[in-house]
Design a protein around this motif. Sequence first.
Motif, short mmCIF file in Angstrom:
data_model
loop_
_atom_site.label_atom_id
_atom_site.label_comp_id
_atom_site.label_asym_id
_atom_site.label_seq_id
_atom_site.Cartn_x
_atom_site.Cartn_y
_atom_site.Cartn_z
N ILE A 109 3.70 -7.06 8.42
CA ILE A 109 2.75 -7.45 9.47
C ILE A 109 3.32 -7.01 10.81
O ILE A 109 3.94 -7.79 11.55
N THR A 110 3.15 -5.74 11.09
CA THR A 110 3.55 -5.15 12.37
C THR A 110 2.37 -4.36 12.92
O THR A 110 1.43 -4.02 12.18
N GLN A 111 2.40 -4.06 14.20
CA GLN A 111 1.32 -3.33 14.85
C GLN A 111 1.05 -2.00 14.15
O GLN A 111 -0.11 -1.66 13.84
N GLU A 112 2.10 -1.27 13.85
CA GLU A 112 1.94 0.06 13.25
C GLU A 112 1.35 -0.02 11.84
O GLU A 112 0.39 0.68 11.51
N VAL A 113 1.93 -0.89 11.00
CA VAL A 113 1.48 -0.98 9.61
C VAL A 113 0.04 -1.49 9.53
O VAL A 113 -0.78 -0.95 8.78
N VAL A 114 -0.27 -2.53 10.29
CA VAL A 114 -1.61 -3.11 10.26
C VAL A 114 -2.64 -2.11 10.78
O VAL A 114 -3.72 -1.93 10.19
N SER A 115 -2.33 -1.42 11.87
CA SER A 115 -3.26 -0.44 12.45
C SER A 115 -3.56 0.69 11.47
O SER A 115 -4.70 1.13 11.33
N GLN A 116 -2.52 1.18 10.79
CA GLN A 116 -2.72 2.25 9.81
C GLN A 116 -3.59 1.78 8.66
O GLN A 116 -4.45 2.53 8.17
N ALA A 117 -3.39 0.54 8.19
CA ALA A 117 -4.18 0.03 7.06
C ALA A 117 -5.65 -0.14 7.45
O ALA A 117 -6.55 0.24 6.69
N ILE A 118 -5.90 -0.69 8.64
CA ILE A 118 -7.27 -0.92 9.09
C ILE A 118 -8.00 0.41 9.28
O ILE A 118 -9.20 0.53 9.01
N ALA A 119 -7.27 1.43 9.71
CA ALA A 119 -7.88 2.74 9.97
C ALA A 119 -8.27 3.46 8.68
O ALA A 119 -9.08 4.39 8.72
N PRO A 121 -9.29 2.03 5.22
CA PRO A 121 -9.56 1.06 4.14
C PRO A 121 -9.88 1.78 2.83
O PRO A 121 -10.37 2.91 2.83
N THR A 122 -9.61 1.11 1.74
CA THR A 122 -9.94 1.64 0.41
C THR A 122 -10.87 0.65 -0.28
O THR A 122 -11.31 -0.33 0.33
N GLY A 123 -11.13 0.89 -1.56
CA GLY A 123 -11.89 -0.06 -2.35
C GLY A 123 -10.95 -0.97 -3.13
O GLY A 123 -9.72 -0.80 -3.11
N ILE A 124 -11.52 -1.93 -3.81
CA ILE A 124 -10.73 -2.82 -4.66
C ILE A 124 -10.25 -2.02 -5.87
O ILE A 124 -11.02 -1.24 -6.47
N ASP A 125 -9.01 -2.19 -6.24
CA ASP A 125 -8.44 -1.50 -7.40
C ASP A 125 -8.75 -2.32 -8.65
O ASP A 125 -8.07 -3.30 -8.95
N TYR A 126 -9.77 -1.91 -9.40
CA TYR A 126 -10.19 -2.70 -10.55
C TYR A 126 -9.25 -2.58 -11.74
O TYR A 126 -9.30 -3.41 -12.66
N ASN A 127 -8.39 -1.58 -11.74
CA ASN A 127 -7.33 -1.54 -12.76
C ASN A 127 -6.35 -2.68 -12.55
O ASN A 127 -5.93 -3.34 -13.51
N LEU A 128 -5.98 -2.92 -11.29
CA LEU A 128 -5.09 -4.05 -10.99
C LEU A 128 -5.77 -5.38 -11.32
O LEU A 128 -5.13 -6.31 -11.83
N VAL A 129 -7.05 -5.46 -11.01
CA VAL A 129 -7.80 -6.68 -11.34
C VAL A 129 -7.79 -6.90 -12.85
O VAL A 129 -7.56 -8.02 -13.34
N GLY A 130 -7.99 -5.83 -13.62
CA GLY A 130 -7.98 -5.94 -15.07
C GLY A 130 -6.63 -6.38 -15.61
O GLY A 130 -6.55 -7.18 -16.55
N ALA A 131 -5.54 -5.88 -15.01
CA ALA A 131 -4.20 -6.28 -15.44
C ALA A 131 -3.96 -7.76 -15.16
O ALA A 131 -3.38 -8.47 -15.99
#
Length: 680
Positions: A109-119, A121-131
Amino acid sequence: MKLLIIESAGKTEKLQAILGPNWRVAASLGHICDLPDREIGVEPPRYKPQYTLSERGRSIIGRLRSQCERVQEIYIGTDADREGEAIAWHLARELKLGRDAKRVRFSAITQEVVSQAIAAPTGIDYNLVGAQEARRVLDRLVGYIVSPVLSKMGGTTLSAGRVQSPAVALVVQREREIAAFVSTHHFHVRLDFQGKQERNTVFAEAKTVTSSWSALWAVVPDLAPEEQPYFQDRDFALKVASLDSVIVDSCEDGRRRRAPHPPLATSGMQQAASVKLQLDPEDTMRIAQRLFESGHITYHRTDNPNISADDFPQIQAVALANEWTMAPKLRQFKTSDAAQAGHPAITPTHWDVTEAGDTEDEKALYRLIRQRAIASQLGDAIYNTRTAWLSGQVSGKDVRFQGKGEQLQEPGWLKLLSDEADESNEVWEGGAPNPLPLLSAGQQLAPIGGEVLAKQTRAPKRYSKASLIEKLEVEGIGRPATYASIMSNIERRSYIAVKQQFLYPTETAYYIVDQLSKAFSFVDVAFTREVEAELDKIASGKATYLATVQACHDQLNRELATLDVGETAAPRFPCPECGSAMRRIPGKTGHFWGCSSYPACSATRPDADGHPGEKETPKDSGHACPSCGKPLLRRTKKGKEGYDFWGCAGFKDGCRTSFPNKRGKPDLSQKNKGGLHNNT
């Protein structure tokens, strides 16, 4: 206006400050829905989980829906692991965001990491959901199918768990190894020498000094084979210790490099915090969660012991400021075959910050994380070494001795972690360093003394929570997020007892492991490891949820069919009056044990720490019943419906004579034939 939905309320203030006034940050407070409480919630052939909103979840979803109506864009930023992905999917479903909901993940949770993530976005990873779903459903199937059978056999509520039970089995197995261990007594020999320590040797001194040094008898392979490396002839060892001269066969100088430990991953953090800070694994995870939410450390649930290449220059800057020697390039550490390595190792978010956290425990854990991460990229510690081989003869047999010594030449990473400097030093019998002088091949030496060292083999050590977590990780059982809860569950259910940090299995643990081992594969670490690998395949898209769950369920049912739980099965606690199984039953004033054949058999016993206790024998007044001559017995019961009176021991034979209690004795003047005296 945009809305970011995260898991923990502790992160909201920090993220709100980073994102600014055009954003709102709200928290789901973890899972909002789960399988139902009082039913299995999943059925073949599709094994579709029947999720229900929890009472807290309904309140949270109501609040979030209201906030969603007031914004133009919605992002889901739950934790970047399988649990977080499942929570993101549940949120998207309940808030009707569709399968294309915007998903963002933060490793810190830093300015750089959060800004890069918001810029981006991806979709939900349904493989991870399945696991995550597969893990939850398999845990539910094991719990709902096996636990009732185990409870019926044991006569009390017992729990079987897909990961919990193998952990208990490891503790039971270790305790049995200790009980079966037979110590072997054997002998070594140490020879002591007086030697001159020369200037300009690898052990350079400001001046020539005289010091003592030692060599140890190399019993293996001279007189003890490798398959039985214990020398047990004390008389011969005494002769070896009495040698008056030996010959130098060789003396070599060299260097030894000692690399630093890797940065901390989740299990390593729990182990290091247990050893160095005396923190329980569950406490460690709570403290790490607060540090992460406050933006001080990166994500703390990971099995990757490597840092990001982007961090290497920042560590270089810290090392330069402190005059620490850096490794020539980024160090990479080996990961286990079962590691997901989805997130880097746990590191500080700001490398130059030496102290962070609000409490002493938070500050101590932060220091541990930071120092291990920085030290992992510092130079090796380098030791000058000297090794000498000596030989002699005893009763016509050749005996050899080895002398080893070393001296720290370049501290490298030990400059930062000086408390670990002694971990690898060569320390000889007596606890002293071993400064060998420069010796020449063929040189004859006269020992100034010798000592027979009586040894004995030791039983394996009991697990601590830290070492059990390490074993689980090595065996591929469980994952970083589950270790602390495994330890908590098996302790809370009284399957293990913790004494001076070591784990002891309870009698219940022995029973559970023995019964499960008769039929079920999941109690075996190899099977559990294979299931974990299959879950990893689901996460990476190489296996499917349905096939994995169906195969495990089919095997569970086949194994259940082999277990004798019918009338022919021997009860764990047989009724002392009829032989049927005794059951532990909750009562108004606590548990008690009753016969499963009730009402045909009404035998009961008090509860004694989860076992049937001895039958309570009322105190004899020393008076005979005036009606039938049998003893009068005092009968008492505490509570609102309590009583205290003296009744005839022939009550079951039809004598109802009783007397009130008076100062601990029957009041024979108040006979009540056919009824009870309730004294209040």
